[in-house]
Design an enzyme around this catalytic site. Structure first.
Site, short mmCIF file in Angstrom:
data_model
loop_
_atom_site.label_atom_id
_atom_site.label_comp_id
_atom_site.label_asym_id
_atom_site.label_seq_id
_atom_site.Cartn_x
_atom_site.Cartn_y
_atom_site.Cartn_z
N SER A 145 1.55 34.72 -35.78
CA SER A 145 1.67 35.43 -37.13
C SER A 145 2.52 34.52 -38.37
O SER A 145 2.93 32.92 -37.84
CB SER A 145 3.15 36.15 -36.70
OG SER A 145 3.78 36.83 -37.95
N TYR A 158 11.54 39.27 -32.32
CA TYR A 158 9.85 39.09 -32.29
C TYR A 158 9.15 37.41 -33.23
O TYR A 158 8.47 37.08 -32.64
CB TYR A 158 9.45 40.53 -33.08
CG TYR A 158 8.19 40.36 -33.69
CD1 TYR A 158 7.01 40.45 -32.96
CD2 TYR A 158 7.91 39.90 -34.68
CE1 TYR A 158 5.52 39.99 -32.78
CE2 TYR A 158 6.17 39.17 -34.77
CZ TYR A 158 5.09 39.89 -34.32
OH TYR A 158 3.85 40.08 -34.53
#
Ligand SMILES: NC(=O)c1ccc[n+]([C@@H]2O[C@H](COP(=O)([O-])OP(=O)(O)OC[C@H]3O[C@@H](n4cnc5c(N)ncnc54)[C@H](OP(=O)(O)O)[C@@H]3O)[C@@H](O)[C@H]2O)c1
Length: 361
Positions: A145, A158
């Site tokens: 990400s 996360y």
């Protein structure tokens, strides 16, 4: 296209979002598929669509919760038992979780997230990479990400898992450099999937600009196929984030991300609705009073008409003031003002010229 007939791609998280778009690209290119996820009903439906749309020869659905202990080992064993060779592995399945780490987020969800995003991905890579190296052939795509490279308050765990994925993948890029096996990290910016809803982050400012999952998947697919070490979809803007992430101090990045992860300002639909109601009621008051004044004016003598004009002007001012105060007080005041003025206007209509004190008061 059917360029890769006979080869098999295993995709985790193919039931929705980026993973589904990636699966479609493999199907279009003639790959056989192994689809792994919890929603086997969705994966079965997807398999039917791929078979009828792209003529996919073999699709194996493996129902598995990858947050469970040794889930990856179990998937691997099932594939071995079926005699399938995995030429491409896509570790797409992943979840997020929004909230302050110390006080808001639930540990059980965080533990499951770490298991899925980190442990399952690592074990899948270990098991299938070993076989790929033995054949000296194969490709792996890991979903990292853009948050992999920035500290991210309110999604701290996360972002930590994705930092792991990116770092892990780049280390393996080096370890594999003298082989025919490649590994690629995909680093999307915020993308328009169910991800933010599932993570309870749907009202964050970062969701104001979402990328198309089709574009993200295509960028990942192209990078994977050409054996690149990483892909940052979305053009120069997103690549500039990467440059900034390496140049800016971590504290600055954390502040920037804190702002992006903060909640959007609450829309004020009730206030807006109330204001339009106020305007509507105010207009109604003016109409009722106007009718009453007209009736009264018609039924009166010249002398009284003169007085009437004076009083009517004052009444107009009073109504205008009433309307202003209605708009100011919006909800409560408006109802009272409406009732008062309506009663006065009705009185006027029945009493004819006898308007003086009532309307002006
Ligand atoms: N959307 C974004 O903004 C964004 C940005 C950067 C990176 N990513 C990464 O991209 C990947 C795909 O996310 P997405 O945006 O496409 O979200 P998504 O639509 O929610 O897809 C997530 C996929 O993961 C699967 N999954 C979730 N928990 C699982 C579990 N315990 N076991 C097995 N499969 C599980 C889901 O399938 P089931 O629920 O059916 O099992 C689903 O297919 C994730 O790794 C995410 O971190 C997303």
């Amino acid at each position: 296209m059917n360029t890769e007939t006979g080869k098999t791609a295993l995709i985790t998280g193919a039931s929705s979002g980026i993973g589904q778009e990636l699966a479609k690209l493999f199907a279009q290119d003639g790959y056989n598929l192994v689809l792994v996820g919890r929603s086997d009903d969705k994966l079965d439906r997807l398999a039917d669509v791929f078979k009828s749309n792209y003529g996919t020869q073999q699709i194996t659905v493996i129902s598995k919760n990858l947050s469970e202990e040794d889930a990856a080992q179990d998937v691997y064993n099932q594939i071995k038992a079926k005699g399938i060779t995995i030429n491409v592995l896509v570790n797409d399945a992943g979840v997020g979780l929004y909230g302050l780490f110390a006080t808001d987020t639930d540990w059980e969800r965080e533990k499951a997230m770490i298991h899925l995003n980190v442990l399952a991905l690592t074990q899948m890579t270990k098991l299938f990479l070993y076989d790929m190296l033995a054949r000296n052939e194969g490709k792996i795509l890991n979903l990292a990400s853009l948050l992999s490279i920035t500290p991210t308050p309110l999604m701290a765990v996360y972002a930590g898992t994705k930092a792991y994925v990116y770092n892990f993948t780049q280390s393996l890029v080096n370890e594999l450099k003298d082989t025919n096996v490649t590994i690629t990290a995909l680093l999307p910016n915020a993308t328009d999937t169910d991800f933010f809803n599932k993570a309870n982050a749907e009202n964050t400012k970062i969701t104001d600009e979402l990328q198309d999952p089709v574009m993200v998947a295509q960028a990942g697919y192209d990078a994977l196929m050409s054996g690149k070490s990483k892909a940052i979809p979305g053009g120069l803007k997103n690549k500039s984030y990467e440059v900034m992430a390496y140049l800016a101090p971590q504290e600055t990045l954390a502040s920037l991300m804190r702002e992006k992860m903060s909640q959007k300002p609450e829309p004020e639909p009730e206030k807006e609705a109330s204001v339009s109601v106020a305007w509507g009621i105010g207009f109604g008051i003016a109409v009722i009073a106007g009718i009453a004044l007209t009736i009264g004016y018609k039924n009166t003598s010249d002398f009284q008409k003169a007085r009437y004009r004076y009083k009517a002007k004052s009444a107009g001012n009073a109504l205008s003031n009433t309307l202003s105060s209605v708009l100011d007080t919006v909800v409560n005041g408006v109802v009272d003002a409406y009732q008062n003025t309506k009663e006065k206007a009705e009185k006027l209509a029945t009493k004819g010229v006898d308007i003086e004190e009532d309307v002006v008061a």
